[in-house]
Design an enzyme around this catalytic site. Structure first.
Site, PDB file in Angstrom:
ATOM      1  N   ALA A   1       0.828  -1.206   0.000  1.00  0.00           N
ATOM      2  CA  ALA A   1       0.000   0.000   0.000  1.00  0.00           C
ATOM      3  C   ALA A   1       0.868   1.264   0.000  1.00  0.00           C
ATOM      4  CB  ALA A   1      -0.914  -0.002   1.216  1.00  0.00           C
TER       5      ALA A   1
ATOM      6  N   SER B   1      -1.279   8.191  -2.398  1.00  0.00           N
ATOM      7  CA  SER B   1      -1.984   7.191  -3.208  1.00  0.00           C
ATOM      8  C   SER B   1      -2.778   7.865  -4.328  1.00  0.00           C
ATOM      9  CB  SER B   1      -2.948   6.390  -2.337  1.00  0.00           C
ATOM     10  OG  SER B   1      -3.806   5.621  -3.164  1.00  0.00           O
TER      11      SER B   1
ATOM     12  N   HIS C   1      -5.310   6.814  -5.521  1.00  0.00           N
ATOM     13  CA  HIS C   1      -6.742   6.655  -5.202  1.00  0.00           C
ATOM     14  C   HIS C   1      -7.298   7.930  -4.570  1.00  0.00           C
ATOM     15  CE1 HIS C   1      -7.338   2.389  -6.183  1.00  0.00           C
ATOM     16  NE2 HIS C   1      -6.052   2.276  -5.879  1.00  0.00           N
TER      17      HIS C   1
ATOM     18  N   ASP D   1      -9.097   0.146  -8.652  1.00  0.00           N
ATOM     19  CA  ASP D   1      -8.634  -1.230  -8.652  1.00  0.00           C
ATOM     20  C   ASP D   1      -9.754  -2.082  -9.217  1.00  0.00           C
ATOM     21  OD1 ASP D   1      -6.289  -0.426  -7.463  1.00  0.00           O
ATOM     22  OD2 ASP D   1      -6.982  -0.851  -5.418  1.00  0.00           O
TER      23      ASP D   1
ATOM     24  N   GLU E   1       1.076  -4.251 -10.493  1.00  0.00           N
ATOM     25  CA  GLU E   1      -0.314  -4.297 -10.008  1.00  0.00           C
ATOM     26  C   GLU E   1      -1.242  -4.383 -11.218  1.00  0.00           C
ATOM     27  OE1 GLU E   1      -1.426  -1.188  -7.307  1.00  0.00           O
ATOM     28  OE2 GLU E   1       0.066  -1.767  -5.803  1.00  0.00           O
TER      29      GLU E   1
ATOM     30  N   HIS F   1      -4.560  -2.262 -10.924  1.00  0.00           N
ATOM     31  CA  HIS F   1      -4.632  -0.816 -10.663  1.00  0.00           C
ATOM     32  C   HIS F   1      -4.569  -0.024 -11.974  1.00  0.00           C
ATOM     33  CE1 HIS F   1      -3.703   2.873  -8.154  1.00  0.00           C
ATOM     34  NE2 HIS F   1      -3.292   3.258  -9.348  1.00  0.00           N
TER      35      HIS F   1
HETATM   36 ZN   LIG Z   1      -4.867   0.733  -6.598  1.00  0.00          ZN
END
Ligand SMILES: [Zn+2]
Length: 294
Positions: free
Chosen positions: A154, A160, A162, A169, A212, A215
């Site tokens: 994380a 982030s 996000h 995600d 990832e 993502h």
């Molecule tokens: Zn993510």
């Protein structure tokens, strides 16, 4: 007889002088005032030329837009993403073609629609087991995740994507994303819709984040297409724009011209292309102007 000749010669001479005189008058006439000084309103010197966009940008534009780079060094700047995010579990009308991991997933209606219209094309080829596992996360939610999963998995709170409201995600209900048809389809096609695989397997040294495959980050066109074409991670693409100053990208029938401008204070940009445009900061030292040529 000689008299007649004399008269004829005199008439000819008069004729020559008359012609010369009128010629002189005509020449003068050709530079009459109304021609020399056009009657239409003259263009003041501070009006922009017709082939140029003049864009006023404020210093804080560097920290706003779809092309903000956020990573372990660059923090998420203050933004409106939390206000724009809605709980997708409660907004059934926005859930078109995908499921949710839980009832807490938040994302802006705009980003949700972009995602839905992308996966609609996947559904046409039979790939339709998508779910969103996470959308917008505020610093508090990011901290909880960071405390739970650790720094290998994380991002540090405040760092982030996000929290920009521009990342999501994505999962599949039938397999892990790296193996699922949903993951494979997105890896191949998401660039056509303005999304990028933000942390690809072969760019971990650039991004400093493990692969990832779930993502996805929205950057918009033509940026996602240029990154795909040139095999660039987001960090590399922003450097590439800075070096080039401007690039032209053709995606389908659309021609885009993309410019990088350093910005450190309120300023006026002169962009030598006409069309509809978007301005985004890079979250460090400048802005990117994307012009869809008209
Ligand atoms: Zn993510």
């Amino acid at each position: 007889m000689r008299k007649w000749l004399l008269l004829l010669a005199t008439l000819l001479l008069i004729g020559v002088f008359y012609n010369r005189f009128t010629a002189a008058v005509d020449m003068k006439g050709s530079i009459q005032p109304e021609n020399r000084y056009p009657t239409e309103t003259p263009t003041p010197e501070n009006d922009p030329p017709e082939n140029e966009l003049t864009i006023e940008v404020e210093a804080d534009q560097v920290n706003k837009g779809n092309l903000l780079l956020v990573n372990e060094i660059l923090a998420v700047p203050p933004n409106d993403a939390e206000a724009e995010a809605v709980n997708l579990y409660k907004h059934k009308e926005l859930r078109n073609g995908f499921g949710l991991l839980d009832n807490k997933v938040r994302l802006s209606p705009d980003m949700t629609k972009k995602f839905s219209s992308m996966i609609k094309d996947a559904a046409e080829v039979g790939i339709d087991h998508f779910l969103i596992s996470s959308g917008y996360r505020n610093d508090e939610e990011q901290k909880a995740l960071y405390d739970q999963l650790g720094s290998d998995v994380a991002a540090f709170p405040g760092h982030s994507e996000h929290s920009l409201g521009l990342a999501l995600d994505i999962g599949s209900t039938i397999a892990q994303m790296k193996d699922a048809p949903e993951g494979k389809w997105l890896k191949e096609n998401s660039w056509k819709y303005g999304f990028i695989v933000r942390y690809p397997e072969d760019k971990t040294e650039v991004t400093d984040v493990m692969n990832e495959p779930w993502h996805f980050r929205y950057v918009g066109l033509p940026h996602s297409a240029v990154m795909q074409e040139n095999h660039l991670a987001f960090e590399e693409y922003l450097e590439y724009l800075k070096e080039r100053k401007s690039i032209t990208a053709i995606v389908g029938k659309s021609t885009y011209v993309v410019y990088y401008f350093p910005v450190s204070s309120n300023t006026t940009l002169h962009v030598p292309t006409i069309g509809s445009y978007e301005v985004s900061g890079n979250n460090t030292d400048g802005v990117i102007v994307t012009v869809l040529k008209s």
